[in-house]
Design an enzyme around this catalytic site. Structure first.
Site, short mmCIF file in Angstrom:
data_model
loop_
_atom_site.label_atom_id
_atom_site.label_comp_id
_atom_site.label_asym_id
_atom_site.label_seq_id
_atom_site.Cartn_x
_atom_site.Cartn_y
_atom_site.Cartn_z
N ASP A 134 0.59 -1.23 -0.33
CA ASP A 134 -0.26 -0.01 0.01
C ASP A 134 1.04 1.11 0.28
O ASP A 134 2.24 0.86 -0.29
CB ASP A 134 -0.88 -0.13 1.29
CG ASP A 134 -0.03 -0.44 2.39
OD1 ASP A 134 0.79 -0.05 2.37
OD2 ASP A 134 -0.83 -0.49 3.34
N ASN A 203 -7.61 -2.29 14.19
CA ASN A 203 -8.58 -2.16 13.74
C ASN A 203 -8.99 -4.02 12.37
O ASN A 203 -9.77 -4.09 12.42
CB ASN A 203 -9.55 -1.61 13.32
CG ASN A 203 -8.52 -1.34 12.03
OD1 ASN A 203 -8.08 -1.92 11.45
ND2 ASN A 203 -9.21 -0.01 10.71
N HIS A 205 -7.28 -3.90 9.87
CA HIS A 205 -7.18 -4.34 8.67
C HIS A 205 -5.50 -5.37 8.22
O HIS A 205 -4.97 -5.08 9.67
CB HIS A 205 -7.01 -3.31 8.17
CG HIS A 205 -5.24 -2.34 8.71
ND1 HIS A 205 -5.43 -1.35 8.98
CD2 HIS A 205 -4.26 -2.98 8.23
CE1 HIS A 205 -4.79 0.20 9.45
NE2 HIS A 205 -3.64 -0.97 9.39
N GLU A 210 -9.90 -1.40 5.03
CA GLU A 210 -10.63 -1.97 6.27
C GLU A 210 -11.50 -1.92 5.95
O GLU A 210 -11.97 -2.48 5.51
CB GLU A 210 -10.80 0.27 6.17
CG GLU A 210 -9.22 0.96 6.65
CD GLU A 210 -8.73 1.19 7.72
OE1 GLU A 210 -9.09 0.18 8.88
OE2 GLU A 210 -7.99 2.79 8.23
C1 GLP Z 1 -0.50 -0.18 8.62
C2 GLP Z 1 0.18 -0.65 7.33
C3 GLP Z 1 0.02 -1.89 7.24
C4 GLP Z 1 0.69 -2.85 8.48
C5 GLP Z 1 -0.03 -2.21 9.95
C6 GLP Z 1 0.33 -2.23 10.76
O1 GLP Z 1 -1.92 0.72 8.54
N1 GLP Z 1 -0.73 0.25 6.18
O2 GLP Z 1 0.14 -2.71 6.24
O3 GLP Z 1 0.73 -3.81 8.54
O4 GLP Z 1 -0.74 -0.81 9.54
O5 GLP Z 1 0.98 -1.48 12.00
P1 GLP Z 1 2.34 -1.18 12.36
O6 GLP Z 1 3.26 -2.45 12.20
O7 GLP Z 1 2.48 -0.54 12.53
O8 GLP Z 1 1.36 -1.43 13.70
#
Ligand code: GLP
Length: 324
Positions: A134, A203, A205, A210
């Protein structure tokens, strides 16, 4: 992809090895033989220290889980898998993720690549191909808050990769939906993802899919939820309002089409969402729960993230082992 288990109320077919076994205390020796590894992972896991022991009939029974008590061990193990994937199957693009969870993994990957022979390093660079999940809409690649900049810092520069081989959606495109469709087409032309690395949002995702999100949602431009903008505010001076409102993300369609999924989850804050994603029936309200539909999904978690997984819901068909 939407199979009958979408509506099932049965508990997932996996179980946690008791902590006594995970820590190597008496009982650990009674684990299943190492030859019974998750189906489809044999080559990737071959020779790695501290392997998943078994997930019998994994093809029918959904995700297996490896639990680490040592965060550094977890990062090294996942990085080894990524490196091995590039070396064993260079013809298939690697699916990559950003986020804090991935930081130590990319750091370990950089160290491991440094330890390769010059010839192996050169081969790795020559054949590198990765597609990130993404990107924020509206941020230039050079913007330090963009995922492109994050990947440049953590991956492209340390590994001295050709940036053309490290693909991300174009967050600066005039029409982000068209950019999303182009990205999906580019990925399809490259053969689709071999191994997809995934993080988990608070959440539920994956990528930026989402809730609610169906299992067949494809790569698209989407609105980020207030929860996600809050979660990711750290990179934007702590202000959720400064986090872009939109992102381009591979959909569950492209993610679930990968040959193998590797979901990495660390920290107590994600214990609840991980337990729901793995133990409750798949639902659009929890996009990560769709990975239960994947025949070769491996979940790697630290003890804190795995703390709410319910061993009493174990089923005999699949097994998981914690690693000290
Ligand atoms: C983000 C990204 C994801 C990531 C997730 C967890 O928003 N879009 O690809 O894996 O949320 O993030 P974190 O590892 O900082 O908790």
């Amino acid at each position: 992809m939407c199979r009958s288990c979408v509506t099932t109320t049965e508990a997932p077919n996996w179980w946690l090895t008791p902590p006594a076994e995970a820590s190597g205390e008496p009982g650990a020796a009674e684990q299943e033989p190492p030859s019974e590894r998750p189906t489809g992972w044999d080559r990737a896991l071959e020779g790695l220290t501290g392997e998943v022991l078994t997930a019998k009939e994994a093809d029918q029974n959904g995700p297996s889980l490896v639990r680490f008590s040592d965060p550094a061990g977890l990062a090294d193990w996942v990085a080894s898998l990524l490196l091995r994937e590039r070396q064993l199957r260079p013809e298939r693009p690697l699916g990559l993720a950003t986020g804090r969870t991935m930081e130590p993994i990319y750091a370990s990957l950089a160290r491991q690549v440094q330890e390769l022979t010059p010839a192996d390093r050169q081969e790795l660079r020559k054949r590198w191909c990765s597609f990130n999940l993404d990107a924020y809409v509206g941020l230039d690649r050079a913007d330090p808050r963009s995922f492109a900049a994050e990947m440049a810092d953590r991956l492209t520069s340390p590994l001295e990769l050709d940036p053309e081989r490290v693909h991300l959606p174009d967050g600066r495109a005039t029409d982000p939906q068209v950019a999303a469709e182009c990205y999906a087409a580019q990925l399809a032309a490259a053969g689709g993802i071999g191994l997809q690395l995934l993080g988990l949002g608070l959440n539920g995702h994956v990528g930026f899919n989402e809730p609610p999100c169906d299992a067949d949602a494809s790569c698209r431009c989407l609105e980020l939820s207030p929860a996600t903008r809050h979660q990711n505010a750290g990179a934007f001076g702590g202000s959720p309002e400064a986090v872009p409102e939109q992102a381009i993300s591979l959909g569950l369609r492209e993610i679930l089409a990968a040959d193998r999924l590797l979901l990495v989850v660390t920290g107590a804050a994600k214990a609840e969402v991980l337990a729901r994603a793995l133990q409750e029936p798949p639902t659009p309200e929890l996009p990560a729960s769709w990975i239960q539909l994947h025949p070769r999904a491996l979940v790697v978690a630290d003890g804190k993230a795995a703390s709410l997984l319910d061993a009493s819901r174990k089923q005999p068909q699949a097994a998981i082992r914690g690693l000290a």
